[in-house]
Scaffold this active site. Structure first.
Site, PDB file in Angstrom:
ATOM      1  N   LYS A 173      38.880 -28.082  -1.961  1.00 55.93           N
ATOM      2  CA  LYS A 173      38.126 -29.301  -1.661  1.00 55.93           C
ATOM      3  C   LYS A 173      38.849 -30.518  -2.232  1.00 55.93           C
ATOM      4  O   LYS A 173      39.162 -30.563  -3.417  1.00 55.93           O
ATOM      5  CB  LYS A 173      36.717 -29.202  -2.237  1.00 55.93           C
ATOM      6  CG  LYS A 173      35.907 -28.057  -1.634  1.00 55.93           C
ATOM      7  CD  LYS A 173      34.529 -27.931  -2.236  1.00 55.93           C
ATOM      8  CE  LYS A 173      34.570 -27.479  -3.678  1.00 55.93           C
ATOM      9  NZ  LYS A 173      33.239 -27.140  -4.219  1.00 55.93           N
ATOM     10  N   THR A 210      25.460 -37.701  -4.343  1.00 55.27           N
ATOM     11  CA  THR A 210      26.200 -36.511  -3.912  1.00 55.27           C
ATOM     12  C   THR A 210      25.904 -35.297  -4.788  1.00 55.27           C
ATOM     13  O   THR A 210      26.676 -34.344  -4.794  1.00 55.27           O
ATOM     14  CB  THR A 210      27.709 -36.797  -3.939  1.00 55.27           C
ATOM     15  OG1 THR A 210      28.079 -37.208  -5.280  1.00 55.27           O
ATOM     16  CG2 THR A 210      28.085 -37.893  -2.958  1.00 55.27           C
ATOM     17  N   GLY A 269      25.014 -31.913  -5.893  1.00 55.85           N
ATOM     18  CA  GLY A 269      24.838 -30.631  -5.228  1.00 55.85           C
ATOM     19  C   GLY A 269      25.667 -30.416  -3.982  1.00 55.85           C
ATOM     20  O   GLY A 269      25.433 -29.452  -3.246  1.00 55.85           O
ATOM     21  N   THR A 270      26.660 -31.263  -3.728  1.00 56.72           N
ATOM     22  CA  THR A 270      27.454 -31.097  -2.505  1.00 56.72           C
ATOM     23  C   THR A 270      28.242 -29.779  -2.519  1.00 56.72           C
ATOM     24  O   THR A 270      28.374 -29.120  -1.490  1.00 56.72           O
ATOM     25  CB  THR A 270      28.428 -32.270  -2.287  1.00 56.72           C
ATOM     26  OG1 THR A 270      29.187 -32.481  -3.483  1.00 56.72           O
ATOM     27  CG2 THR A 270      27.688 -33.543  -1.934  1.00 56.72           C
ATOM     28  N   GLY A 271      28.776 -29.410  -3.677  1.00 51.51           N
ATOM     29  CA  GLY A 271      29.545 -28.166  -3.755  1.00 51.51           C
ATOM     30  C   GLY A 271      28.680 -26.947  -3.495  1.00 51.51           C
ATOM     31  O   GLY A 271      29.072 -26.035  -2.752  1.00 51.51           O
ATOM     32  N   CYS A 272      27.494 -26.923  -4.101  1.00 53.17           N
ATOM     33  CA  CYS A 272      26.549 -25.825  -3.872  1.00 53.17           C
ATOM     34  C   CYS A 272      26.169 -25.754  -2.394  1.00 53.17           C
ATOM     35  O   CYS A 272      26.118 -24.674  -1.789  1.00 53.17           O
ATOM     36  CB  CYS A 272      25.274 -26.041  -4.687  1.00 53.17           C
ATOM     37  SG  CYS A 272      25.521 -26.263  -6.456  1.00 53.17           S
TER      38      CYS A 272
END
Length: 272
Positions: free
Chosen positions: A173, A204, A206-209
């Protein structure tokens, strides 16, 4: 109905972790299940307390899931102790879990280490080789590859090193915020860029989760890896583009932006 399991920590304000994963899975059309690794007291401004579950209790959660409603895909998020990592690895192998997506939460985008060296070692040894895809951010890609990542060429080299070391696909990412993130998927000696829609949204959390759970959801539904990543990226763009603004810190996405129908209407809308 296809099913997906998230193994992660609970976020009391609902923007990340188990809560974000479940919202994402439901919004992407799969039945969501969860095995909780830790409880957190947190909001959009930060985390104030963490309470881990015991390894025995984590295993009990997993055994109950796999012996009753077998998941079509598994997403693994932040696991902060080697004992918990060992139980996850042991149980997933025992039951032959498939379509495992690992979000290797180890290092914040600021460079701060989020789990111990011992836990990082266990993660590398036990969980990463089981994954069909890893979704590291840039600092995590540096830890896993052992090399600095400063530009797009470095992303390719790091993803190649990680993919060959752990024998899985890698989605590197480009940044924690998709506003400036172009993500690189590397697998089987080849790579593909996925370009994020530029959205000026500071919220943003929690974008990775969310991204890793959306990938797992699409794998559970039978999509190939490339299409699962593409659909997950599109879903993230929609959730960010809703411009939800909750809390006084970095707020959550609107995971349910595409849900429509009678039961999402407000009282005012029903009366119209």
């Amino acid at each position: 109905m296809n099913t997906a399991l998230t193994i992660a920590g609970s976020d009391s304000c609902g923007g990340a972790g188990i809560q974000a994963d479940i919202k994402t899975m439901i919004s992407n059309g799969v039945y969501a299940m969860s095995a909780i690794t830790a409880l957190t007291a947190q909001n959009t401004t930060g985390v104030t307390q963490i309470m881990e579950v015991t390894p025995d209790f984590l295993r009990e959660q997993l055994v109950n899931i796999f012996t009753d409603i077998f998941p079509d895909a598994v997403k693994i998020g932040m696991v902060s102790s080697s004992a918990l990592i060992h139980e996850i690895g042991r149980t997933l192998k025992e039951y032959g879990a498939k379509n495992i997506v690992v979000d290797p939460v180890m290092v914040a985008t600021s460079g701060a280490k989020l789990i111990s060296d011992e836990a990082i070692g266990a993660l590398k040894e036990e969980l990463l080789p089981m994954a069909c895809i890893l979704t590291p951010n840039i600092p995590e890609a540096e830890v896993l590859s052992g090399m600095p990542v400063k530009n797009e060429e470095d992303m390719i080299l790091a993803a190649k090193e990680i993919s060959e070391r752990y024998h899985c696909a890698v989605l590197c990412k480009g940044g924690h915020q998709l506003n400036d993130a172009n993500d690189l998927l590397y697998r089987d000696g080849d790579y593909q860029w996925f370009y994020g829609k530029r959205i000026d949204n500071p919220n943003t959390h929690g974008t990775g989760c969310t991204l890793s759970s959306a990938i797992a959801s699409n794998l559970a539904k039978g999509f190939g890896l490339d299409e699962s990543v593409e659909r997950a990226k599109s879903y993230i763009s929609g959730a960010l583009g809703y411009m939800l603004n909750l809390g006084s810190g970095s707020g959550p996405l609107n995971h349910g932006f595409a849900i429509s129908g009678e039961y999402v209407k407000t009282a005012g809308e029903v009366q119209l």
